[in-house]
Scaffold this active site. Structure first.
Site, PDB file in Angstrom:
ATOM      1  N   GLN A  37       0.829  -1.216   0.000  1.00  0.00           N
ATOM      2  CA  GLN A  37       0.000   0.000   0.000  1.00  0.00           C
ATOM      3  C   GLN A  37       0.863   1.267   0.000  1.00  0.00           C
ATOM      4  O   GLN A  37       0.471   2.304  -0.522  1.00  0.00           O
ATOM      5  CB  GLN A  37      -0.925   0.028   1.227  1.00  0.00           C
ATOM      6  N   ASP A  55      -6.809   0.777  12.377  1.00  0.00           N
ATOM      7  CA  ASP A  55      -8.011   0.011  12.013  1.00  0.00           C
ATOM      8  C   ASP A  55      -8.911  -0.222  13.205  1.00  0.00           C
ATOM      9  O   ASP A  55     -10.132  -0.387  13.066  1.00  0.00           O
ATOM     10  CB  ASP A  55      -7.609  -1.320  11.382  1.00  0.00           C
ATOM     11  N   LYS A 109      -1.944  -1.759   9.969  1.00  0.00           N
ATOM     12  CA  LYS A 109      -1.301  -2.628   8.970  1.00  0.00           C
ATOM     13  C   LYS A 109      -0.084  -3.354   9.522  1.00  0.00           C
ATOM     14  O   LYS A 109       0.709  -2.769  10.262  1.00  0.00           O
ATOM     15  CB  LYS A 109      -0.923  -1.749   7.766  1.00  0.00           C
TER      16      LYS A 109
END
Ligand code: MRU
Length: 344
Positions: free
Chosen positions: A194, A235, A246
């Site tokens: 990402q 998250d 992540k």
């Protein structure tokens, strides 16, 4: 830059699996399309998947054909459960599903058509609110940035991961826009890349100076005094400040502490799980082994090798300097200070 756009029963998503080499969009015309887009990471990032789920429910609700209110709510429940089962870690997904469902239930005395319109409006409200929330996170976080700072970030917590502007990258955008001449180190973020594919592309689009590094280079640059602070997204944040983000975030946090570098988490209050006391209970998504054994479809590991692929890790709160939210910057003791966010 918006990764999602809803109009007349269709949710258009930038296909983030194809960036940066191809810019293509995908239309979600059914709630199953929206669920698949979340599961396959066409859309990803905690706030963006929450709002995608909300729009997915709206599209699903519009497609329900029934005269019976009980039947409508029974079918709506099925749709909500499909959304809940897409990805397990980001709490924004569950927060968004619960919020839309509650809005529908609060209006259950209205006609089915009115309830459908209310659901669509609620999804749209969450979309627009998210952008405002991110701008507030950006403003609050900008106070922590000094002119000329180099900021290291991991994964993509940018416009692409939200409805626009971003959380960690929101702070970076605010600092850049206020003329602080900042620089960014973007970790590539194996295995899904990402950082390499999305963060470096997104920052380039906005002309924000970005240098891409491999994940295993972060410690080297920190020790060399080249990093002034770390800002990551989240998250799910537990009540004690433990933060799921992540995979690889934990390692970055430990390195930051070792090198006396502030480690900031930038996230909306909707990322806090007020029912989760510590990070130990946060479910960690395990993704398919091909993400590790292959890059862009090309095998890089021997056939049959055993693979583990947890998509997230939990950083214990002792490594977190502060949490930057839309309601302000939260410092330790997180146990007491995070709870206050619920009341304000
Ligand atoms: O697997 P992803 O790409 O959905 O993971 C994204 C992250 O871990 C982000 O840092 C997090 O969702 C915050 S996005 C504002």
């Amino acid at each position: 830059m918006r990764p999602l756009d809803y109009k007349d029963g269709v949710l258009k998503l930038i296909d983030q699996t194809r960036l940066p080499t191809e810019y293509v969009t995908v239309d979600c015309r059914t709630f199953e399309d929206a669920a698949r887009a979340i599961r396959d990471m066409i859309v990803r990032g905690a706030p963006a998947i929450g709002v995608t789920a909300a729009y997915g429910i709206a599209i699903g609700a519009l497609g329900i054909v029934t005269e019976s209110k009980d039947d409508f709510f029974r079918q709506l429940d099925v749709i909500c459960n499909v959304m809940r089962n897409t990805r397990p870690t980001a709490v924004n997904l569950f927060w968004a599903v619960d919020r839309v469902l509650k809005k529908a239930l609060d209006n259950k005395n209205k006609s089915i058509q009115d309830i459908k319109d209310i659901i669509v409006m609620e999804a749209y409200r969450m979309d627009t609110e998210d952008v405002e929330v991110n701008k507030s996170i950006g403003r609050n976080g900008n106070e922590l940035i000094k002119p000329g700072d180099t900021i290291l970030t991991h994964c993509n917590a940018g416009a692409l991961a939200t409805c626009d502007y971003g959380t960690a990258l929101g702070v970076i955008r605010a600092a850049h826009d206020s003329g602080k001449n900042i620089n960014v180190f973007a970790d590539e973020t194996r295995p899904y890349l990402q950082g390499a594919r999305l963060t470096s592309w997104e920052l380039q689009q906005d002309g924000i100076p970005v240098t891409l590094i491999c994940d295993n280079m972060a410690g080297h640059f920190m020790k060399a005094g080249k990093v002034n602070c770390v800002i990551v997204g989240a998250d799910r944040i537990a009540l004690n400040g433990d933060t799921a983000n992540k995979i690889g975030t934990y390692s970055v946090a430990v390195l930051a502490k070792e090198n006396n570098i502030p480690f900031y988490v930038a996230a909306p209050v909707s990322t806090i799980d007020f029912d989760m006391k510590t990070g130990d209970g946060i479910p960690i998504e395990e993704r398919k082994s091909e993400e590790v054994t292959h890059i862009k479809g090309i095998r890089i590991a021997p056939e049959g090798v055993s693979v583990l692929n947890p998509a997230f890790d939990v950083t214990p709160s002792r490594y977190v300097t502060a949490i930057i939210t839309e309601k302000g910057v939260v410092y330790p003791p997180f146990d007491t200070n995070i709870r206050k966010l619920k009341q304000t």
